[in-house]
Design an enzyme around this catalytic site. Structure first.
Site, PDB file in Angstrom:
ATOM      1  N   GLU A  44     111.585  32.482 -68.210  1.00 19.78           N
ATOM      2  CA  GLU A  44     110.550  33.204 -68.945  1.00 19.78           C
ATOM      3  C   GLU A  44     111.137  33.868 -70.196  1.00 19.78           C
ATOM      4  O   GLU A  44     112.179  34.509 -70.156  1.00 19.78           O
ATOM      5  CB  GLU A  44     109.955  34.263 -68.018  1.00 19.78           C
ATOM      6  CG  GLU A  44     108.891  35.154 -68.611  1.00 19.78           C
ATOM      7  CD  GLU A  44     108.371  36.161 -67.588  1.00 19.78           C
ATOM      8  OE1 GLU A  44     107.405  36.870 -67.913  1.00 19.78           O
ATOM      9  OE2 GLU A  44     108.926  36.237 -66.467  1.00 19.78           O
ATOM     10  N   LYS A 126     101.125  33.415 -70.038  1.00 22.59           N
ATOM     11  CA  LYS A 126     101.032  33.965 -68.684  1.00 22.59           C
ATOM     12  C   LYS A 126      99.600  34.422 -68.420  1.00 22.59           C
ATOM     13  O   LYS A 126      98.987  35.089 -69.258  1.00 22.59           O
ATOM     14  CB  LYS A 126     102.012  35.131 -68.535  1.00 22.59           C
ATOM     15  CG  LYS A 126     102.030  35.745 -67.141  1.00 22.59           C
ATOM     16  CD  LYS A 126     102.878  37.006 -67.082  1.00 22.59           C
ATOM     17  CE  LYS A 126     104.338  36.741 -67.092  1.00 22.59           C
ATOM     18  NZ  LYS A 126     105.149  37.959 -66.764  1.00 22.59           N
ATOM     19  N   CYS A 162     106.003  33.518 -63.874  1.00 21.63           N
ATOM     20  CA  CYS A 162     106.333  34.706 -63.089  1.00 21.63           C
ATOM     21  C   CYS A 162     105.159  35.319 -62.319  1.00 21.63           C
ATOM     22  O   CYS A 162     104.866  34.921 -61.213  1.00 21.63           O
ATOM     23  CB  CYS A 162     107.004  35.750 -63.984  1.00 21.63           C
ATOM     24  SG  CYS A 162     107.984  36.945 -63.027  1.00 21.63           S
TER      25      CYS A 162
END
Length: 584
Positions: A44, A126, A162
């Site tokens: 990430e 995300k 994540c």
């Protein structure tokens, strides 16, 4: 079933150093290609480092990240790596920003992209934005609204970032709806004690929910107070572990996978939670059959003390090296805290770069001086003794201090001496305070609190003793000299600011104190709940009062490695001016 060799690059990145991070991507992509990988992934926000905090709100930084991504795609192709798809995290901004009260300036995104044949073929942000603990992503970013899928070697591979795994809904069920055979989640999930157990359970559960193999790629290294421990994991659709990477170790995890072929009727359009499938086809044909190599494997887990100790070493090393420092300076009292900090520093940057100073006063015992010298001999660090008695006498002659003012003067003289040597010789000072002391304000402002970094800031005193014993035990098992003098471990803790002083003159025994603090600081339990757990009401009330009134001190303490679920700093944000007190 089609085969696919996946390369998960569990590596470090440096916040803000986009050029160096891009170089790392090229280096590890080349390594992955040499190992025969068909798909490569990086953590990430690899290009920018993580977390970037308010840099996300700076338009120039966002644009630098976007430009670097395009240049990276071109560079990979120019260096003969363009045929290998690469998934890499970076900082982006949405192109479809709509006015909304509270939307971050410029609408930044915590994003990742797929690079192939010199182009950025897919971008996504995300979806779930964490907004708890050390995370402020809702402050900085806007959520992604797509479910990205790439087809590689005839296999559909879904992608996530994540928190998309840590929260229910969103991309995990969308992966199942999309019919993907593999889900790759790129992560920069900070370390905290026992998180590896939670992480494995999470990955196994999400793989079963997604109905496919799941690869969880983690970051390694440190950033300010955060440590990233690696521990990348690959599990099959039933949750069985295929591969697990070492903790606190940088490298490439290669995994050979047998995966279901992409469905001819793979769905398009909207799926779960309003996410829209965005599918990019890179290669329809399965890769040529090959003989799988011995890959992946299951790295041994570290025991609890080794895990925490390694985290402290990695955190300090990252802080020193990434900020361009070369050496550190520690006040050595002969006590357990400075001894443990010195051992961590020697392991982090080498004893030749660690400088210790004994600064005795007239109250310093003979054993405190000899224990400091013994530590230096055991570790090989640079050592000197500078007495503070002449300075102390000069102040006392001018001011005639007494009581607490006299005691604190000694600590402040030591802090001034350390900072003078720091300025003169270029070392950074390490503050030796532990979490127990910081919690109850048992530290002197501008004295033992001076420094650029506090390696054991998030370590309770009881754990300090246990970590010291672990480090000595580990040395003995390797046939080395234990670094910490046994006397520093067994003698009663004391600041030695007056004759015969010990910590328990003003504090409860540390095992009791730490148990109370763990409930109040780490778990936000109130006085009634702590007393109900069996602790003396008067002791609890006094301890909580000390914690509450020391908030202004903690705000002025240097940063330090976070190893608990709730460290002082971003995790725990209480007002300094605060009239609330816990009462029975």
């Amino acid at each position: 079933m089609p085969q696919l060799r996946l390369a998960l690059n569990q590596i470090d990145s440096h916040v803000g150093d986009i050029a160096a991070n891009a170089d790392s991507v090229v280096h590890w992509t080349r390594h992955s290609a040499e190992q025969g990988a068909h798909l490569v992934a990086f953590p990430e926000m690899m290009l920018t480092g993580y977390p970037v905090e308010d840099l996300a709100l700076r338009g120039s930084f966002v644009e630098a990240s976007r430009s670097a991504l395009r240049e990276l795609a071109e560079r990979l192709a120019a260096e003969g790596l363009g045929e290998l798809p690469v998934v890499v995290g970076y900082l982006d901004r949405t192109e479809r920003a709509t006015p909304r009260l509270g939307r971050p300036a410029g609408s930044p995104e915590n994003a990742a992209a797929v690079l192939h044949r010199g182009q950025v073929v897919l971008r996504f942000a995300k979806h779930h934005l964490p907004n708890y603990g050390v995370f402020d992503e809702f402050r900085y970013f806007v959520p992604g609204e797509t479910q990205p899928v790439i087809r590689v070697g005839g296999v559909d591979v879904a992608l996530a970032i994540c928190e998309d795994l840590w929260q229910e809904g969103g991309r995990v069920p969308a992966t199942r709806s999309a019919g993907a055979g593999l889900l790759i989640s790129v992560n920069a999930s900070p370390y905290e004690r026992n998180k590896d157990d939670l992480r494995l359970e999470l990955v196994q559960k999400r793989a079963q929910e997604a109905g496919c193999t799941l690869a969880y790629l983690a970051m390694i290294g440190g950033q300010d107070e955060l440590v990233f421990d690696g521990d990348s994991i690959v599990v099959d659709a039933d949750g069985r572990v295929i591969a697990r990477a070492p903790q606190f170790s940088e490298g490439c995890v290669l995994v050979d996978l047998d995966l279901p072929a992409a469905r001819a009727d793979a769905p398009e359009g909207l799926v779960d939670d309003g996410l829209r499938i965005e599918r990019v086809i890179l290669s329809e044909e399965p890769v040529e059959p090959y003989e799988p190599v011995v890959t992946g494997g299951y790295a041994d887990r570290l025991d609890d003390d080794e895990e925490v100790y390694d985290a402290l070493v990695v955190g300090l090393r990252a802080y020193v090296k990434k900020n361009g420092f070369r050496s550190v300076l520690i006040g050595l009292s002969g006590g357990i805290d400075s001894a443990l900090v010195a051992a961590i520093a020697c392991d982090a940057i080498g004893a030749q770069n660690v400088h210790g100073v004994s600064m005795p006063s007239k109250y310093s015992s003979d054993h405190s001086r000899s224990d400091a010298a013994d530590l230096a001999e055991r570790t090989g660090l640079n050592f000197r003794t500078v007495s503070i008695e002449p300075m102390f006498d000069a102040y006392m002659g001018s001011l005639g201090l007494s009581g607490l003012a006299e005691e604190n003067l000694q600590s402040r003289l030591r802090g001034t001496l350390l900072m003078a040597l720091s300025n003169q010789e270029g070392h950074i000072v390490l503050a030796p305070g532990n979490k127990s002391e910081l919690a109850v304000g048992y530290s002197t402002l501008y004295g033992d609190s001076v420094g650029a970094y506090g390696p054991i800031k998030d370590v309770y005193k009881s754990d300090v003793f246990r970590l010291a014993e672990y480090r000595n035990r580990a040395a003995a098992e390797r046939g080395e000299v234990p670094p910490i003098p046994q006397n520093s471990i067994v003698k009663p803790p004391s600041a030695e600011l007056r004759p015969g002083q010990v910590d328990t003159d003003s504090l409860p025994d540390y095992p009791v104190l730490d148990a109370v603090l763990a409930m109040y600081v780490d778990r936000d339990q109130g006085l009634d709940a702590i007393v109900a757990a069996g602790f003396d009401p008067e002791l609890v009330a006094r301890t909580l009062r000390m914690v509450d009134t020391a908030e202004y001190k903690r705000r002025q303490y240097p940063p330090g490695t976070k190893i608990s679920a709730k460290g002082f700093g971003k995790d725990r944000r209480l007002p300094i001016t605060n009239g609330w007190r816990e009462r029975a």
